[in-house]
Design a protein around this motif. Structure first.
Motif, short mmCIF file in Angstrom:
data_model
loop_
_atom_site.label_atom_id
_atom_site.label_comp_id
_atom_site.label_asym_id
_atom_site.label_seq_id
_atom_site.Cartn_x
_atom_site.Cartn_y
_atom_site.Cartn_z
N ASP A 105 0.84 -1.22 0.00
CA ASP A 105 0.00 0.00 0.00
C ASP A 105 0.87 1.26 0.00
N ALA B 111 -4.92 8.55 10.29
CA ALA B 111 -3.95 7.75 11.06
C ALA B 111 -4.36 6.27 11.06
N GLY B 112 -5.17 5.86 10.07
CA GLY B 112 -5.59 4.46 9.98
C GLY B 112 -4.56 3.64 9.20
N GLY B 113 -5.01 2.51 8.66
CA GLY B 113 -4.10 1.59 7.98
C GLY B 113 -3.40 2.21 6.79
N ALA B 114 -4.12 2.95 5.96
CA ALA B 114 -3.51 3.56 4.77
C ALA B 114 -2.48 4.61 5.19
N ALA B 115 -2.83 5.43 6.19
CA ALA B 115 -1.92 6.47 6.66
C ALA B 115 -0.65 5.86 7.23
N ARG C 222 -8.48 13.14 13.68
CA ARG C 222 -9.59 13.46 14.56
C ARG C 222 -9.45 12.72 15.89
N ASN C 223 -9.20 11.42 15.82
CA ASN C 223 -9.06 10.61 17.03
C ASN C 223 -7.64 10.77 17.59
N THR D 195 -7.45 9.72 4.76
CA THR D 195 -8.68 9.33 5.46
C THR D 195 -9.63 8.72 4.42
N SER D 196 -10.79 8.26 4.90
CA SER D 196 -11.76 7.74 3.94
C SER D 196 -12.75 8.81 3.48
N ILE E 169 -8.22 8.26 -2.14
CA ILE E 169 -9.53 7.73 -2.52
C ILE E 169 -9.54 7.36 -4.02
N PRO E 170 -9.73 6.05 -4.34
CA PRO E 170 -9.73 5.69 -5.75
C PRO E 170 -11.11 5.82 -6.40
N GLY F 159 -6.22 8.78 -6.20
CA GLY F 159 -6.10 7.49 -5.53
C GLY F 159 -5.96 6.30 -6.47
N LEU G 164 -3.48 2.78 -6.13
CA LEU G 164 -4.04 1.43 -6.31
C LEU G 164 -3.30 0.69 -7.43
N GLN H 237 0.40 -0.14 -6.29
CA GLN H 237 0.57 -1.27 -5.35
C GLN H 237 0.34 -2.58 -6.10
P1 NDP Z 1 -9.14 3.16 8.49
O1 NDP Z 1 -10.54 2.86 8.90
O2 NDP Z 1 -8.02 2.36 9.09
O3 NDP Z 1 -8.83 4.72 8.82
C1 NDP Z 1 -9.72 5.73 8.43
C2 NDP Z 1 -9.12 7.09 8.72
O4 NDP Z 1 -10.00 8.09 8.19
C3 NDP Z 1 -8.95 7.41 10.19
O5 NDP Z 1 -7.80 8.19 10.39
C4 NDP Z 1 -10.22 8.21 10.50
O6 NDP Z 1 -10.05 9.12 11.57
C5 NDP Z 1 -10.35 9.01 9.24
N1 NDP Z 1 -11.72 9.50 9.02
C6 NDP Z 1 -12.76 8.81 8.51
N2 NDP Z 1 -13.85 9.61 8.42
C7 NDP Z 1 -13.47 10.84 8.89
C8 NDP Z 1 -14.13 12.08 9.04
N3 NDP Z 1 -15.41 12.25 8.71
N4 NDP Z 1 -13.43 13.13 9.55
C9 NDP Z 1 -12.12 12.99 9.88
N5 NDP Z 1 -11.44 11.82 9.77
C10 NDP Z 1 -12.10 10.76 9.26
O7 NDP Z 1 -9.13 3.08 6.91
P2 NDP Z 1 -7.86 2.86 5.97
O8 NDP Z 1 -6.74 3.69 6.46
O9 NDP Z 1 -7.64 1.41 5.75
O10 NDP Z 1 -8.41 3.43 4.59
C11 NDP Z 1 -8.61 4.84 4.41
C12 NDP Z 1 -8.95 5.09 2.97
O11 NDP Z 1 -7.83 4.76 2.17
C13 NDP Z 1 -10.12 4.25 2.45
O12 NDP Z 1 -11.07 5.12 1.90
C14 NDP Z 1 -9.53 3.39 1.35
O13 NDP Z 1 -10.38 3.31 0.23
C15 NDP Z 1 -8.28 4.16 0.98
N6 NDP Z 1 -7.22 3.27 0.49
C16 NDP Z 1 -6.81 3.44 -0.78
C17 NDP Z 1 -5.84 2.64 -1.31
C18 NDP Z 1 -5.42 2.85 -2.71
O14 NDP Z 1 -4.67 2.01 -3.23
N7 NDP Z 1 -5.82 3.93 -3.37
C19 NDP Z 1 -5.20 1.56 -0.52
C20 NDP Z 1 -5.68 1.48 0.84
C21 NDP Z 1 -6.68 2.31 1.30
P3 NDP Z 1 -10.31 8.69 13.11
O15 NDP Z 1 -9.08 7.93 13.53
O16 NDP Z 1 -10.46 9.99 13.78
O17 NDP Z 1 -11.55 7.84 13.12
#
Ligand code: NDP
Length: 287
Positions: A105, A129-133, A153-154, A201-202, A230-231, A252, A256, A259
């Protein structure tokens, strides 16, 4: 005559909406590779059996997506450097009979960025700060980025990522790297010296296509590179806003595709033509 195709695929749940199979098989066809990529829906309780099955059937490797990126590690022989640092695997590769976990990724993101700029010495603001970040920021730090500001945010999730970056990751990065966490409340104003802005983020993902990042758009300047993970859809509001302000923009689909390029190269040894893969995805997302 050989009617035995080489097998690769994906284990995830849900799996039906994942377009990777179309992109990977387009590359296999384009390069005359007698390989298949099989999209499998595997629930968490069946992951162990699925991995045993892939090994028994002589698969060359597989992608794994949610919810298996961490759970799959216990069935593997070892991990690549960045997968080890991230604690997550999205691509498993059979090498000399051993099953190695990699994470493509972040590498996919890095390839997309490197088409525009070398991240070495760059100051980066990353939302999320999730998996993609996590995947993106670990690769950027290893590639020599100067600073990453994690805006999330979190609070807890953001702090954990900044601590990982300032700890084990910094030890393996070129000298001088540092990370900081900023809690995201209200419109974030980008520091003037920001080189690269990343939405990890998503926000903006289908069906929530009208969503917008809480960002002070007046702080975006045409010197900045703006990347969105975002793809679908690739033209998010951030992509549109940054284009209007004259920024160089990375969507995005690039991440994709790249990777996938890395995964195919790991499995087959052939570096596939990214444009064929991008066209396959654009067909899907425009339809
Ligand atoms: P996670 O669920 O692990 O993390 C989501 C992140 O988005 C968190 O940091 C979350 O913040 C934040 N978030 C979601 N909604 C909001 C909002 N309304 N306001 C502020 N922050 C928000 O998801 P992933 O990291 O796995 O995936 C994130 C995105 O990356 C997905 O949309 C996915 O499609 C995309 N992606 C794209 C890839 C590509 O190849 N193009 C590969 C992998 C992922 P908080 O911690 O505060 O909840």
């Amino acid at each position: 005559m050989n009617f035995l195709s080489r097998l690769t695929g994906s284990f995830a749940m849900p799996a039906a909406e994942n377009p990777t199979v179309a992109m990977v098989e387009a590359a296999y066809r384009h390069h005359d590779l007698d390989w298949r990529y099989i999209n499998c829906e595997v629930p968490p309780e069946s992951l162990a059996d699925a991995v045993v099955g892939a090994k028994a059937m002589g698969w060359a490797g597989f992608n794994c997506s949610l919810p298996h990126k961490v759970a799959v590690i216990e069935y593997l022989d070892s991990l690549g450097q960045s997968a080890e640092l991230m604690g997550a695997v999205n691509c498993v590769v059979r090498r000399d009979g051993k099953w190695i976990g990699e994470n493509t990724d972040g590498k996919g993101f890095l390839c997309s960025l490197q088409e525009h700029v070398d991240p070495a010495g760059m100051r980066i603001v990353m939302f999320g700060a999730g998996g993609a970040a996590r995947a993106i920021s670990v690769e950027l730090a290893l590639a020599g980025a100067d600073q990453i500001t994690v805006v999330n945010r979190n609070r807890e999730r953001g702090q954990v990522l900044a601590e990982l970056l300032n700890g084990d990751v910094r030890q393996q990065s070129p000298a001088g790297f540092s990370a900081e966490f900023v809690e995201w409340s209200g419109d974030y104003s980008l520091p003037e010296d920001t080189d690269v802005v990343i939405n990890a983020t998503s926000i903006g993902l289908y069906p929530d296509v009208d969503a917008r990042l809480a960002l002070d758009l007046d702080s975006l300047t045409d010197k900045m590179i703006v990347a969105d993970v975002i793809p679908n859809p690739p033209k998010t509001n951030l992509v549109k806003d940054a284009t209007t302000r004259g920024c160089r923009v990375i969507d995005g689909i690039g991440m994709l595709v790249n990777q996938g390029v890395t995964g195919i190269e790991y499995w087959t040894g052939v570096r596939p033509d990214a444009s064929v893969m991008r066209a396959a995805l654009e067909d899907i997302f425009s339809g």
